[in-house]
Structure formats: C-alpha cells, structure tokens
Design a protein around this motif. Structure first.
Motif, PDB file in Angstrom:
ATOM      1  N   PHE A 453      38.566  -5.664  84.895  1.00  0.00           N
ATOM      2  CA  PHE A 453      39.437  -6.423  85.607  1.00  0.00           C
ATOM      3  C   PHE A 453      38.726  -6.748  87.359  1.00  0.00           C
ATOM      4  O   PHE A 453      38.624  -8.810  87.461  1.00  0.00           O
ATOM      5  N   GLU A 457      37.849 -10.590  88.892  1.00  0.00           N
ATOM      6  CA  GLU A 457      37.665 -11.013  90.144  1.00  0.00           C
ATOM      7  C   GLU A 457      37.420 -11.408  90.747  1.00  0.00           C
ATOM      8  O   GLU A 457      37.144 -12.738  91.162  1.00  0.00           O
ATOM      9  N   TRP A 479      37.552 -11.654  79.998  1.00  0.00           N
ATOM     10  CA  TRP A 479      37.469 -10.225  79.707  1.00  0.00           C
ATOM     11  C   TRP A 479      37.124  -9.996  78.347  1.00  0.00           C
ATOM     12  O   TRP A 479      36.295  -9.305  78.877  1.00  0.00           O
TER      13      TRP A 479
END
Length: 488
Positions: A453, A457, A479
């Motif tokens: 994750f 970002e 992802w």
C-alpha cells in the motif's frame, strides 16, 4: 583402630612461618604426604630431618585438576584405614585447597578421622603485599574454577592458583568478557617471600606474557564500578537511583498499573526484532524488557511485597521442579512428553496452592486472541481432544465458512460476529496442524499489505497526486506492480 589424617598448612612460603603446631605434630605420624614438594616452606621440614612422599607425580598423570584431587583423596583414605597420616599443603589448609575440601567430605564415609592445623594463608601475604583491607569488600576465588557468573566487578578481585601461563591465558580470556583489555592487573608471585617476591602491574591482555608465572602466582584486579553496567546488580542500582530521593520525577510517579502498557509495548518490540532477524535490535529490546521486570520488582520491594531476588528464586525453583527429567530421575524422551508432564506438574501446583481442581485450559486473560486460541487448542490436544488428521480440520474450516455466509445473509449482526469468531478459531486450528504460528503469520501479512500500500502512496506522490485522487483501477494496477517486487 580408626584411621586418622592430620591436615596441616605450611604457610604462604617463608619457612620461618610454618606453624610450630605443625612442626610438633608431624614427627608423631606414621607417614607424611605433601601435596607438592615444590614449595619454599618445605625447607622447614628438611631442617628437621622429616621424611615424606609428595603427589607431584600425580600432576603429570592426571587429565585435569579434579581428577588429580580425587586421586590424592583416594590414596590418603586408602592408606589411612589403620594409620595416622599427615597431609601437608601450602598456605592454610582451608583456603583455596580443593583437595582438602574433598578429603574432609569423604573421610567420615571412609571411617577416617581428621584434624586440621591452620596456618597463615597465601591471602594474608597478598593482603600485605597489595595493602588491601578485605573487610572493605573483596572477591576471592580460584582461577581453576573461575567464571563471571555472579561476579560483582565493583569489588576488588583476587584469583589464586594461577599456576602457569596457560591458566593465566584462560583466565585472561574469561576476564575480558567483563573487563577492558587494558584494565590494570597486578600479578604477584611468591607473596611475602623475602628476596623471591615479584610484583608487576600489567594490562589484562598481557598477564599471560610474564615468563615467571608459576604455582606461587596470584592476580589482583582493582574495583571496576563501570563493569556493574553488565550485571543485574548494576541495573537494580540505576532503578533505585531513579526511584530514590532526587531521582526522576516520571519514574517516581509510576505504579504497576501505569507501567502495564510499557511492558506490552516492549514485549512486542522484542518480537519485532526476532521477526526481522536483527540481533543488535534484539539485544537492545531485551534490555528494555528487562528494565520493565526490574522496575516492577523495585515497586514491589518499596511496598514490602517481594524483591527481585524473590522473583529469581521462584523461577529457579519452578524450572527445577518442572524439569524432573533434567534435575531429578524422571525419564522423558520427547518434547510432547515434556509438555504433558509440565501440565501435570502445573496442575498439581495450582491444586496445592488452594486454587481448586484445575482446568486443563489455563491462559492469561490479557493474551491476544490469536495467541489465546492457539494455546487453548494446544492444551486441549494434549489430553486427546483433537482431530485424528488434518482432513477433519479442513472440513471444520469449510463448515464454519458456510455458517458465516448464512449469518451474513440473515443480517443478524451478533450472529455474524459469532460466526466470524468461529471461522478465525477454525483457521487458528488449521495453522496449528500446519505448524504455522498464526500470530506471526498474520503479522507478516499485515506487514506485506502495508509495504504494498505504501508503494501505491509513493507512486501517487511521484505523479503529484494524493492517493485519494487515484481510481480503484489505478490502485489495483500499482498493487500488481508492488507484488512483483522481490520480498513484497
């Protein structure tokens, strides 16, 4: 008649210091044995025309000093059955004389009487040479059996029987586990012997380089207060200072209750260090955890409840009691047998403490749910409450998943929560059967999720966007990128 051994000391070395009581007793015995004839005080015996045998040849034949002393004791007791012997040793018979200790322990069982004639010890001569007052605090021990266990480096240290350079080398290596390599060590050979005494203060690393070390050599290390930082006593002293008058305001305000969160936090930081395999961090975190133990013990001591020594005594007694296959005569061959016996002993302890008939299931209330589930399943399995094979475990997982689906369709929140719990409990059981630690497995998955994750970002920031500005499709694509990175 019963045999007898007179155990006599010759003093530290000066023939003039051999006690008159020793010289008066020796002519009346049937035979004199010397532990070693390589000692200056033997000259006093020669002057009186006394005859003896020495055990010097045993030194060449024995594999180690313990074997040497056993052979000496066996010889003395074997010959003393119907005779009166004298066993003469350097110094004081009860100071740094392992063979004498062993002889005194074995003599009653062999039907042999003993009498000890004291003499000035090598320590008395050392105190004079080093200008030491032992009543101010001093540790004295034998270099042949020396370890750092329990040593207080804040006190001076004398090591006797540094017989040769090899023993000096072994002793040096042991001492370097606590003292700096450059620490000043005073080496004394022939303390109190006029014209023969030698004294040299050298760095610790050099004590085995002195060519004149022999059977009359001892060493002295002055107090090293800084070394207490490597001992439990040092940490106790720091905590006492923090809690004492003029100490730290925060530490002085703490209670058992206020410290609970820190005990938990430090425990998890230890687990994190283990998981990442960082031994430097593990060393640091174990120290932080130990601080919490010492902190709680200090609070209890101040309240008159118990001390850290009580904690240590209790856990040492428990370990011996719960390991009868190590410290007693029980025979347990497998880890499973050990765990089963552990539970039996623990249950018996609880019953004897008035806690009633104990349950097989016993877990701390505050244990995290995954760990608690695993522990109760393990405890139940030890008494046979378990599946015969993993097939039943898989079936139970599938059964609980179906029940969860039904509960979700029924929209009853309490029923859904109960079924989620059942699914998790069944999955913990499956992990147990697979040999997987569920807490560690979930921690690893959470860490993996966070890494992937955080990759999304970073990629969003590189595009000048807030992550909230990415579509689900864009996040899914990133992802998948993160999944391809090794280790993620």
């Amino acid at each position: 008649m019963a045999g007898k051994v007179i155990i006599a000391g010759m003093g530290p070395g000066d023939p003039a210091q051999v006690p008159p009581a020793v010289l008066a007793a020796l002519p009346g015995v049937d035979k004199i044995y010397l532990r070693t004839a390589r000692h200056p005080a033997v000259a006093a015996l020669k002057e009186r025309g006394l005859q003896w045998e020495s055990f010097d040849s045993y030194y060449e034949q024995a594999g180690d000093f313990e074997e040497l002393y056993r052979r000496i004791v066996a010889t003395l007791l074997g010959e003393a059955r119907d005779k009166e012997l004298a066993y003469v040793v350097p110094g004081h018979p009860l100071v740094a004389e392992r063979s004498v200790t062993m002889l005194l322990e074995a003599a009653p069982g062999a039907g042999v009487d003993t009498r000890v004639i004291p003499a000035m010890s090598c320590l008395d001569a050392l105190y004079a040479t080093l200008h030491l007052d032992p009543t101010r605090g001093l540790t004295v021990t034998d270099a042949l059996t020396f370890t750092l266990d329990g040593l207080d480096p804040g006190l001076g240290l004398i090591l006797t029987q540094v017989y040769n350079q090899r023993i000096a080398s072994d002793t040096k290596l042991t001492l370097m586990g606590l003292y700096p390599d450059e620490y000043p060590v005073t080496v004394v050979r022939g303390a109190g012997l006029a014209g023969e005494e030698r004294v040299a203060t050298v760095p610790l690393y050099a004590i085995d380089r002195l060519p004149w070390i022999d059977h009359l050599t001892s060493i002295y290390l002055p107090p090293y207060p800084e070394g207490r930082d490597r001992t439990l006593a040092g940490l106790k002293a720091i905590m006492a200072r923090l809690r004492g008058e003029g100490g730290c305001p925060w530490d002085r305000e703490q209670t058992h209750q206020s410290l609970k969160r820190y005990l938990i936090e430090e425990s998890y930081e230890v687990l994190e260090a283990i998981d990442i395999g960082d031994m430097h961090k593990l060393c640091e975190e174990l120290g932080d955890l130990l601080l919490q133990v010492v902190f709680h013990a200090r609070l209890a001591e101040e309240n008159g409840d118990f001390t850290l020594a009580d904690c240590l005594e209790a856990i040492c007694a428990k370990m011996r009691r719960r390991h009868p296959h190590v410290f007693a005569t029980a025979i347990l061959n497998t880890a499973g047998e050990v765990l089963a016996r552990w539970d039996q002993i623990k249950a018996a302890e609880k019953k004897s403490n008035g806690e009633g008939e104990p349950s097989v299931l016993s877990v701390p209330r505050g244990l995290p749910a995954l760990m608690k589930a695993l522990k109760v399943q393990e405890q139940a399995a030890r008494v046979g409450f378990d599946w015969s094979d993993v097939t039943g475990v898989w079936a139970k997982v599938e059964e609980e998943l179906e029940e969860l689906k039904e509960a979700v369709a029924g929209e009853e929140r309490r029923e859904q929560a109960a079924e989620v719990g059942d699914v998790l409990f069944a999955l913990v059981n499956l992990a147990r059967w697979l040999g997987v630690e569920p807490e560690a497995a979930l921690q690893a998955t959470v860490a993996k999720f966070m890494q992937r994750f955080q990759y999304i970002e970073r990629k969003a920031r590189q595009k000048g966007l807030d992550i909230k500005g990415l579509s689900l499709a864009e996040m899914d694509a990133l992802w998948e990128e993160a999944k391809k990175i090794p280790g993620r």
